[in-house]
Design an enzyme around this catalytic site. Sequence first.
Site, short mmCIF file in Angstrom:
data_model
loop_
_atom_site.label_atom_id
_atom_site.label_comp_id
_atom_site.label_asym_id
_atom_site.label_seq_id
_atom_site.Cartn_x
_atom_site.Cartn_y
_atom_site.Cartn_z
N GLY A 178 0.82 -1.21 0.00
CA GLY A 178 0.00 0.00 0.00
C GLY A 178 0.86 1.25 0.00
O GLY A 178 2.07 1.21 -0.16
N CYS A 179 0.20 2.37 0.24
CA CYS A 179 0.87 3.65 0.06
C CYS A 179 1.97 3.89 1.10
O CYS A 179 3.05 4.37 0.75
CB CYS A 179 -0.14 4.78 0.07
SG CYS A 179 -1.31 4.74 1.43
#
EC number: 1.2.1.38
Lengths: 377, 377, 377, 377
Positions: A178-179
């Site tokens: 994810g980010c």
Amino acid sequence: MADGCSRLTSRRFLAIFPQAVSALLPHRVAVIGASGYGGLQTVRLIQVHPQLRVTFLGGHSSVGSRWRKLAPFLETGPDLHVAPPDPDAIAAAADLVVLSLPNGRASALAPVLLERGLRVVDLSADYRFADLEDWRQVYGHQVTVERSDADLCGEAVYGLPEFNRQAIATARLVACPGCFPTTSLLALLPLLQGGLILPEGIVIDAKTGTSGGGREARQHLLLAEAGEAVAPYGVEGHRHTREMEIQAATLGRSGPLRLQFTPHLLPMVRGLLATVYGQLRVPDCPTAQLASHFRDTYRDHPCVDVLPVGVYPSTKWVRQTNRALLSVATNPHTGQVIVMAALDNLLKGQAGQAVQCLNLMLGLPEATGLPLEPFYP
Amino acid sequence: MADGCSRLTSRRFLAIFPQAVSALLPHRVAVIGASGYGGLQTVRLIQVHPQLRVTFLGGHSSVGSRWRKLAPFLETGPDLHVAPPDPDAIAAAADLVVLSLPNGRASALAPVLLERGLRVVDLSADYRFADLEDWRQVYGHQVTVERSDADLCGEAVYGLPEFNRQAIATARLVACPGCFPTTSLLALLPLLQGGLILPEGIVIDAKTGTSGGGREARQHLLLAEAGEAVAPYGVEGHRHTREMEIQAATLGRSGPLRLQFTPHLLPMVRGLLATVYGQLRVPDCPTAQLASHFRDTYRDHPCVDVLPVGVYPSTKWVRQTNRALLSVATNPHTGQVIVMAALDNLLKGQAGQAVQCLNLMLGLPEATGLPLEPFYP
Amino acid sequence: MADGCSRLTSRRFLAIFPQAVSALLPHRVAVIGASGYGGLQTVRLIQVHPQLRVTFLGGHSSVGSRWRKLAPFLETGPDLHVAPPDPDAIAAAADLVVLSLPNGRASALAPVLLERGLRVVDLSADYRFADLEDWRQVYGHQVTVERSDADLCGEAVYGLPEFNRQAIATARLVACPGCFPTTSLLALLPLLQGGLILPEGIVIDAKTGTSGGGREARQHLLLAEAGEAVAPYGVEGHRHTREMEIQAATLGRSGPLRLQFTPHLLPMVRGLLATVYGQLRVPDCPTAQLASHFRDTYRDHPCVDVLPVGVYPSTKWVRQTNRALLSVATNPHTGQVIVMAALDNLLKGQAGQAVQCLNLMLGLPEATGLPLEPFYP
Amino acid sequence: MADGCSRLTSRRFLAIFPQAVSALLPHRVAVIGASGYGGLQTVRLIQVHPQLRVTFLGGHSSVGSRWRKLAPFLETGPDLHVAPPDPDAIAAAADLVVLSLPNGRASALAPVLLERGLRVVDLSADYRFADLEDWRQVYGHQVTVERSDADLCGEAVYGLPEFNRQAIATARLVACPGCFPTTSLLALLPLLQGGLILPEGIVIDAKTGTSGGGREARQHLLLAEAGEAVAPYGVEGHRHTREMEIQAATLGRSGPLRLQFTPHLLPMVRGLLATVYGQLRVPDCPTAQLASHFRDTYRDHPCVDVLPVGVYPSTKWVRQTNRALLSVATNPHTGQVIVMAALDNLLKGQAGQAVQCLNLMLGLPEATGLPLEPFYP
């Protein structure tokens, strides 16, 4: 058109038919979880991708809705209805699948899709740990789901293209980070790989827009709550810390390490900035030398760029692109290095990275169909 | 009214007349630099303060403007014209002066005001260093001004009430710290005073709204530029670092130390959050014990509160108040302490702190007239 | 203290005891619906109000929570637990009640509170229509509730102090208008009362921050959705239109009229601006004359001010105040008048107005305890 | 490759050579005013345009800067230095010119560029009026410049492609309308062309992000000022009103008319929404019929779409696209029609429209190289 040409063409066409078709026909992609931000971005990206096409839209809450009704702002999108994620239906319609589902849901679907010969890119956390036990420790109390796919956890490839390109290219199952881990690892791994910092005292201070929290309605993500405010959260043991520690050690080829990771929620829609602090092994190591090391690391990677020394990245510079911008600074008084990394949490931090992985899996140039330049401001 | 009482009152009234009058008549304050954010906030606060009154408004660009024209949203404000900051005129009109002027300008005015018997609270950086040479090193290249007031630099009291209360009470000249040092020092000083952290590897990661950059039009502070964006700035040697290092050592009673300070510009109007990281001397020091130490430190200080363990401050919780909210966390894996401090950069980080100092200088309760509770959201 | 005085004081004290006590003891207020924005603001306002005190906090979802846990940013607030809204308990604890409940819920509680002698200020829509049938037409399809309080609908006073001051002063039940009708009516009523515009073609174009949508988590109010966006909603028949038409005709003493009301959702937390367009009966009526008429209308009203001609209100000028700012302009080419009105949707548009009504009901000066000046910016 | 084919290809290639080359070589475009928002967007769009290339960058304040230094976020942009806008140098480097200059500056340059055979698209207001006197009345007091190009004003084509496509295709000089007139006219012209509304009482209530005010630092566009605020401006006679009145009458084929135009400044970076109100000639005209008329009007126009009845446009749906989204509603009680139009002020409202005009001028499909779908959110 002249006779000679048309005749010739027919003859040649028959000879090269199979390859030609496969080159001309875009690859068929199923997107499961179409109405969340991950799904929306994935569909949007595939729409303008020259060699991918969305051929199946799966979902839960939005089953039965036509895409154009779900997303009136994407009218030229695929004219499909959202269907339940039936594995046979998906296998009939698509060659690759992007799963954009809540943690725990993806692992209920991935095994049966792989059995049917599909290749899967998963945006959830379900396959980000090679050891299912690690996953259970971090997510077990949140997600009440029985899992017996420990082998798949071991097989899944961590989908960070800049450090796992070859493994992704041949993978059946890719677990996209994810980010937060993507940004943090892009900043941290060159330091670790180069043995440039001590393993102790590393701090990752991360700042994210609210879209990182997803599209589900939750009070703290309301504009009235998150607007005109900044606050830290998950300070003691954010669920991403363990994942980053493992990947930092593995991909960074360092020994085991412990990270202090502090996410902050910012009043903006998109964007993620990580400011990473570490203690240099050589305290007076020149900034230019560090920057040069970063530039070498990312030389062949089209989605990551290192800014000139003294220029610091704004998330606005990468908004709605699949690009990460990094900058390196040092503090000669304290012997610290500061690495700043900015990206768009929904693209390079989510759906864009998934498409980047799809490109690698299909042997396409890594940035095919991905925007790398922002509209500023 | 009955005779007995009135006679008595008259007699007593004459006896206590001077004190009574001085208690009833509000103190007269001149605000120089009235149209910037510092000036606006100062006037706004004094307006509702029970014992202060604005009796002189000084400025440069706005000279001649009536206050009500300058700030149509503060119609009940003082109906004064902005006048040039003539020392004699100021001395005739006021007892105390708040200088809200650019760096370098304040030191041109303060000496002559002090000569005329006025007491001065300065919001600029001009008197934040006891040694004029330190000031010259940090600000000399920005400000082209001759200064010969080294003695005043030595005399000026650093206006951080929570750590300098008594000195402020009797000071002629108070140099108020700005938003970054105030937030950082409130987070850091209890750790240093308690000898709880190592002097090496301290990181201050600060996040500020754009009003901290002032009201002068500058491109990077435009909404179109700063909106929907976060970026670090001044990473290598921000001008506040030296000031914080000196004050941390002095007020923290630690030896000399070096800090890594990284400010970030956030897309919001007001608010400042500092996330401070340090290495604990006792790595497994319980969070509750640290929180308790912080609570003890600020027990008698009405403008600073320590949140329960596990609750982290949002700048929204202190928006438009003169209160700082702190929270302490630890990472047992890394032996680090994380202190988070939130305040309103224009109040506790600027004009509110000035009024807090005025209160102390006048012997009033410290929080007199200062808002401590926000309107949420 | 001398004998004469103390004796006298005792004597007089006994004589005026009842009044003195009632003047000294603050009025006891129950706030029902404490954790929504209306409740939060009401508690915050009462907290600094010199003559009101919160003595009962009622709620549903938050029952059992201590206030200080619910609102850590309002630590000095009442140290009460949220209790179920039991009428007897409320009557035992309070003299007045502010209901900040969803539509349909208030009318289930108000009648039994009135029976117990309490005076009620209701922030919902339940008593804004004198005719229950009108309410049923507008809200009946949203709210599934049996109501048999048609008489109370007829008795309830519309709580717009600037046009209903005397009726509010003696009312048992006050139905406070929300942010849209308040802003629109403040702009429109002077035109109607003066017979200055035609009843046809009136347009109210309103712009609101997202806090007007309440604190309940809903997708379209997420920062990720509402940030960096503006959109109209409820264009064909917003539920506030009918209420405004009735009140405009009643309070404006005009014949029946029809309004075009178009609300727009803006990317900000607080604030409401209405731009109202009407066709002047005398097309070349000078702006100054209209502005003067508005000024006359609001001369004795401390919470409404009319800006000088050519100065247009920003919602920032009234942020976190109970003040409305109006401005009047004309277009001589088209014979139209344009009235702009700005207020804070959660104060003058909600909780502030409730306190203003409480002040009137208690015979206090109308703006007692209400902030009228913003902290800018 | 087979002989037959290669021979054939060679033969045909020679025959069509000139056209082939001109089709393969991109058209050379000069952008003058490169560092403002108009210039930045234009360069960004041309960069990904398959048949245009930036070959000259002109400017004033940024002369000498390399593009990559000016815009570090557009690193793959043209590696050119910004040069003074010398007409001969421009003519040597480019075939077409986009002028993104302040009002008054463009008309100093356009005539000499046209003389040298260049075709010009002007983003300023200098050629938006066919009659130079009209321009003088509106802009004369702001711009102190002598103009003697009345003939060019008469020749210039108003660059609104949806209503002027053929004239643009053959024009030497195109005057692109800005964001306010574009949005307003797209909403208004179908009503006027169809004779559906009365000419009296038309109201255009417009809401814009702050990037519409340009990149020059001005106080009211600071985030600290414009953030968390909405305010009207230019209420009495905005400079765009006259332009819209003339174009509405001309392109709408109606008689002369007068408009009430009220712009509002919103706290967001990009986006423009116009809400247009008119009195229907047939008061009970069904919404569906009006929507159908709008759909017919824009059927062949790729950059404008009409939403289903009951769906209202958000500026977020068109953010960073060259698309305008419209919606039509009616109020049967008042006989009014409400048209809502949303677009991105810097693309369809500025640089995107310029590229759309360039496409038409070059005989390319109108939307070539222009983004039509947003990344949401």
